[in-house]
Scaffold this active site. Structure first.
Site, PDB file in Angstrom:
ATOM      1  N   ASP A   1       0.866  -1.191   0.000  1.00 15.80           N
ATOM      2  CA  ASP A   1       0.000   0.000   0.000  1.00 15.80           C
ATOM      3  C   ASP A   1       0.901   1.240   0.000  1.00 15.80           C
ATOM      4  OD1 ASP A   1      -1.619   2.156   0.698  1.00 15.80           O
ATOM      5  OD2 ASP A   1      -2.944   0.947   1.954  1.00 15.80           O
TER       6      ASP A   1
ATOM      7  N   HIS B   1       0.576   6.908   0.947  1.00 18.00           N
ATOM      8  CA  HIS B   1       1.162   8.178   1.388  1.00 18.00           C
ATOM      9  C   HIS B   1       2.428   8.562   0.620  1.00 18.00           C
ATOM     10  CE1 HIS B   1      -1.573   9.013   4.645  1.00 18.00           C
ATOM     11  NE2 HIS B   1      -1.542   7.727   4.953  1.00 18.00           N
TER      12      HIS B   1
HETATM   13  C1  PLP Z   1      -5.991   6.723   3.188  1.00 14.85           C
HETATM   14  C2  PLP Z   1      -5.525   5.322   3.148  1.00 14.85           C
HETATM   15  C3  PLP Z   1      -6.321   4.304   2.622  1.00 14.85           C
HETATM   16  C4  PLP Z   1      -7.755   4.533   2.224  1.00 14.85           C
HETATM   17  O1  PLP Z   1      -7.873   5.198   1.025  1.00 14.85           O
HETATM   18  P1  PLP Z   1      -9.233   5.961   0.680  1.00 14.85           P
HETATM   19  O2  PLP Z   1      -9.181   6.126  -0.786  1.00 14.85           O
HETATM   20  O3  PLP Z   1      -9.200   7.229   1.448  1.00 14.85           O
HETATM   21  O4  PLP Z   1     -10.361   5.075   1.114  1.00 14.85           O
HETATM   22  C5  PLP Z   1      -5.775   3.049   2.516  1.00 14.85           C
HETATM   23  N1  PLP Z   1      -4.518   2.782   2.944  1.00 14.85           N
HETATM   24  C6  PLP Z   1      -3.741   3.728   3.498  1.00 14.85           C
HETATM   25  C7  PLP Z   1      -2.377   3.395   3.977  1.00 14.85           C
HETATM   26  C8  PLP Z   1      -4.225   5.030   3.625  1.00 14.85           C
HETATM   27  O5  PLP Z   1      -3.474   5.963   4.205  1.00 14.85           O
END
Ligand code: PLP
Length: 390
Positions: A210, A213
């Site tokens: 993921d 950020h």
């Molecule tokens: C913000 C975030 C999400 C969720 O994303 P959205 O599009 O806001 O639902 C998922 N994973 C991480 C690490 C995030 O910071």
């Protein structure tokens, strides 16, 4: 006891209130000008926004949202597999794949929706998910709702991950997924991605990263810290943060995309992203690679800010635009947050259970659009609060 059927509401809310953890919503509207917002009649500089590049109000981004709405309508009228796929969806996916250095990309409506539904479709009851302890709640939801066995490795602890992989390789799992992030949202620190990549290769595990950020701020062309790497089987990015838009995407192989289109419920059973969102994301995607010079200057400002916060005697952490100022005590943290607010600065106090006990903090997020004067103002307010304490 029909009369008692709402008791759970009172009990739950009362528990939150008595622990000083009750939360509520307040409206914060943008004000013309750099990173300024308005709430209940006062104007603040926003140091809690994820609009890292200031693209949410960029003219190109807003204009494209309007242009796509004019041409394609307000809604996409169906799910992607029925009749909701427009040429603008396929075009954006093609451009995203190219920018990420991957064969394919697939849009999702939100990062939460993607993360909470991907892992269930990528595992079966004989699989194992190994996730970093500090992974985002959406990844936790996805792991728990899958039928796979779920274990968490200690935050960024590669020895622990290796131990779990070693143990797992002696069992008969159908497949093993390693799940982590590149930049963690509460500490602003990074994962040791190189080591994770080599462990994934060594143990033949699949890898889910993921990059929410990092996208826009870090990596080649600002496309994140995990782009251009085929060992990353699922590269998740979100468009609600640095893109200034909304939604999310997965960068992956062509075969993986075909699989998700056929098996991932969070992609299949939902209305296609609306034209306005696709337009904003497309415009942001065109802008992000052009901002290399600004990004470099931004990186320097981030580093300088973290140094100065430390020089003031605060404890901080991380190596990104997310700068936690760790206070420890909950009440003191709230006191600093309201001190900052009185000085016209909006920064969020983060308390347990979101972070571990005794590590309450003010979470500062810097944006490329903050002016040097705005950052100076924040540093001055922090210094004054510190003086007041001693
Ligand atoms: C913000 C975030 C999400 C969720 O994303 P959205 O599009 O806001 O639902 C998922 N994973 C991480 C690490 C995030 O910071």
């Amino acid at each position: 006891m029909v009369n008692d059927r709402y008791n759970f509401l009172d009990e739950g809310l009362e528990e939150r209130r008595s622990n000083h953890q009750f939360r509520s919503l307040s409206a914060v509207d943008p004000v013309e000008g750099k990173m300024r917002v308005q709430s209940e009649g006062s104007i603040y500089i926003d140091f809690s926004s994820n609009d890292y590049l200031g693209l949410a109000t960029h003219p190109n981004v807003k204009e494209r949202a309007v242009a796509y709405t004019q041409k394609y309508g307000a809604g996409s009228t169906a799910s992607r597999l029925i009749s909701g796929t427009r040429t603008i969806h396929t075009q954006l996916e093609k451009n995203l794949a190219e920018a990420l250095g991957r064969e394919a990309a697939l849009l999702f409506n939100t990062g939460f929706q993607a993360n909470s539904s991907l892992l269930g479709s990528l595992t079966d009851r004989h699989s194992l998910i190994l996730a970093d302890k500090l992974s985002h709640n959406s990844l936790l939801q996805g792991s728990l709702s899958s039928r796979a066995e779920f274990q968490r490795f200690r935050h960024n602890n590669m020895d622990h991950l290796e131990q779990l992989l070693q143990k797992a390789s002696a069992s008969n799992y159908s497949r093993i997924w390693i799940v982590t992030e590149t930049i963690f949202s509460m500490d602003g620190n990074r994962s040791p991605l190189d080591k994770i990549l080599s462990l994934a290769n060594e143990f033949g595990a699949l890898l889910f990263v993921d990059d929410a950020h990092a996208v826009g701020v870090w990596g080649p062309n600002g496309m994140g810290l995990a782009s251009n790497n085929e060992t990353v089987d699922i590269l998740l990015g979100t468009c609600g943060k640095a893109f200034g838009s909304f939604g999310a995407y997965v960068g992956c192989s062509k075969k993986m995309k075909d699989y998700l289109v056929n098996f991932c419920p969070g992609f299949i059973y939902t209305t296609a992203p609306p034209p306005s969102v696709v337009g904003a994301t497309q415009a942001a995607l065109e802008l992000i690679p052009t901002l290399d010079e600004e990004r470099q200057a931004f990186h320097k400002r981030i580093e300088n800010f973290r140094d100065r916060v430390q020089q003031l005697g605060f404890k901080t952490a991380g190596s990104s635009q997310i700068v936690p100022i760790i206070i420890g005590d909950e009440k003191k943290t709230l006191d600093l947050a309201s001190w900052l607010q009185d000085s016209g600065l909006l920064a969020t106090a983060i308390r347990p259970p979101t972070v571990p006990a005794k590590s309450s903090r003010i979470r500062i997020t810097l944006s490329m659009k903050h002016t040097p004067q705005q950052i100076e103002k924040l540093l001055n307010a922090l210094a004054e609060w510190k003086n007041e304490q001693s």
